[in-house]
Design an enzyme around this catalytic site. Structure first.
Site, PDB file in Angstrom:
ATOM      1  N   CYS A 136       0.871  -1.335  -0.103  1.00 38.38           N
ATOM      2  CA  CYS A 136       0.056  -0.039   0.054  1.00 38.38           C
ATOM      3  C   CYS A 136       0.788   1.256   0.084  1.00 38.38           C
ATOM      4  O   CYS A 136       1.329   1.670   1.106  1.00 38.38           O
ATOM      5  CB  CYS A 136      -1.058  -0.082   1.289  1.00 38.38           C
ATOM      6  SG  CYS A 136      -1.916   1.534   1.418  1.00 38.38           S
ATOM      7  N   CYS A 139      -0.530   4.183   2.076  1.00 37.10           N
ATOM      8  CA  CYS A 139      -0.345   3.967   3.413  1.00 37.10           C
ATOM      9  C   CYS A 139       1.188   4.364   3.972  1.00 37.10           C
ATOM     10  O   CYS A 139       1.356   4.651   4.993  1.00 37.10           O
ATOM     11  CB  CYS A 139      -0.679   2.585   4.126  1.00 37.10           C
ATOM     12  SG  CYS A 139      -2.069   1.820   3.329  1.00 37.10           S
ATOM     13  N   ASP A 140       2.317   3.942   2.927  1.00 41.28           N
ATOM     14  CA  ASP A 140       3.393   3.718   3.403  1.00 41.28           C
ATOM     15  C   ASP A 140       4.633   4.588   2.778  1.00 41.28           C
ATOM     16  O   ASP A 140       5.639   4.798   3.149  1.00 41.28           O
ATOM     17  CB  ASP A 140       4.142   2.206   3.461  1.00 41.28           C
ATOM     18  CG  ASP A 140       3.207   1.393   4.231  1.00 41.28           C
ATOM     19  OD1 ASP A 140       2.666   1.852   5.486  1.00 41.28           O
ATOM     20  OD2 ASP A 140       2.811   0.108   4.176  1.00 41.28           O
TER      21      ASP A 140
END
Ligand code: FAD
Ligand code: NAP
Length: 313
Positions: A136, A139-140
């Site tokens: 992701c 997200c990261d």
């Protein structure tokens, strides 16, 4: 204290399929209960711009899903934050048990549990998951400011992840096992024009390499699929984007699946082999797998559930 709730229609999943089923079922006065699962809003909550939802030239994925939730709630869907651990489709009414301990008893069910990211299945991938290996970018990605990162895959997700990562990383290498991408042409065009992105064709990941203390990725060995030659790339982040598999764990052994786990439906319908059980979205769709098609199937499932319940009474 665990509760027992009875509903005419239980909707499991809160992606575009689940929320759309909620809107239609509520407007049909079925008073549905919708269980959100551990990812309220589904897959679109882990992306940024959505540019193919009709009526919105561009909308952030999480915003679109907040809008859908609000819409379903406003027409009367009872939206519950719980995760269904098991469902018994062998007896009527159907019985689903939530992680909360609550039991949901339903005359009909719409299954809309969507799909989950696939992994490469390497031991080294497992070792560094959360420590340099991710599925992701939204997200990261932030953790890789000024670093080299790689993205594995050749579909829409891989190309979107690569483009998004250029906001942070100094260089992004897209590694694909062929020399042709599956992604939409408009995305390919953006990818090829981006000076921060390099493509490495005909390569697969052989092993992800890193340090133990502190745990973290330092690079990877890739294999040329034509020559079997192994070469090394240095990077801090590895983003795996090799597709999605249907989230069918709830119904394994209860409903027929095909094409790698997608639930089988009757022709031109969301009905399954069990009367009163309907399925919508990425759990059954092995062809299109889009937000708009998932929403369309959610609509179909609610309308078919309404007809089923009306005939039953
Ligand atoms: P999902 O969105 O997968 O939602 C599944 C839901 O089920 C989740 O809410 C989850 O919590 C719930 N759930 C699962 N198991 C349980 C359980 N046991 N109990 C209760 N709830 C459960 N499509 C587009 O059209 N345009 C795009 O721009 C686009 N971008 C994308 C970007 C990314 C990074 C990804 C991964 C996908 C993208 N897609 C896009 C595809 C799109 O997101 C999916 O086709 C769509 O979300 C599928 O909807 P769904 O409702 O079937 O399931
Ligand atoms: P996908 O379209 O199935 O693509 C998966 C990619 O990973 C393919 O290029 C595949 O290679 C590669 N791959 C698969 N297994 C591999 C392995 N073991 N090792 C190396 N490479 C591997 O999956 P996706 O990109 O996640 O998309 C899923 C669905 O969501 C699609 O329907 C997509 O259209 C949709 N989606 C839409 C958008 C959008 O509309 N903007 C954005 C994201 C996702 P091959 O090509 O060689 O098979």
């Amino acid at each position: 204290m665990p509760k027992e709730k009875h509903t005419r229609l239980l909707i499991i999943g809160s992606g575009p399929a689940g929320y759309t089923a909620g809107v239609y079922a509520s407007r049909a006065m079925l008073d549905p209960i919708l269980i959100q699962g551990i990812q309220p809003g589904g897959q679109l909550t882990i992306t940024t711009e959505v540019e193919n939802w009709p009526g919105e030239k561009e909308i952030q994925g999480p915003d679109l899903m907040v809008n859908m939730e609000a819409h379903a709630k406003s027409v009367g869907t009872d939206i519950i934050f719980d995760h269904i651990d098991q469902i018994d489709l062998s007896k009527r009414p159907f019985l689903a048990t939530g992680q909360s301990g609550d039991r949901y008893i339903a005359d009909a069910v719409v299954l809309a549990t969507g799909a989950q990211a696939k992994w490469l299945g390497l031991e080294s991938e497992d070792k560094f998951k959360g420590f340099g290996v991710s599925a992701c970018a939204t997200c990261d990605g932030f953790f890789y400011k000024g670093e080299n990162v790689v993205v594995i895959g050749g579909g829409n997700t891989a190309v979107e992840e690569a483009l998004f990562l250029t906001n942070f990383a100094s260089k992004v290498t897209l590694i694909h096992r062929r020399d042709e991408l599956r992604s939409e042409k408009i995305l390919q065009d953006r990818l090829f024009k981006n000076p921060k992105i390099e493509t490495l064709w005909f390569h697969e990941v052989d092993e992800i390499l890193g340090d133990d203390d502190p745990l973290g990725v330092t690079g990877l060995n890739v294999k040329n699929v034509k020559t079997n030659k192994i070469s090394h790339l240095s990077c801090k982040g590895v983003f795996v984007a090799i597709g999605h598999a249907p989230e069918n764990s709830l119904i394994k052994g209860q409903l027929e699946t095909h094409m790698g786990g997608y639930v089988v439906t009757n022709a031109n319908s969301t009905a399954t082999s069990i009367p009163g059980v309907f399925v919508a979205g990425d759990l059954t769709d092995y062809i299109y797998r889009q937000a708009v098609t998932s929403a369309g199937m959610g609509c179909m499932a609610a309308l078919e559930a309404e007809k089923f319940l009306a005939e039953k009474t």
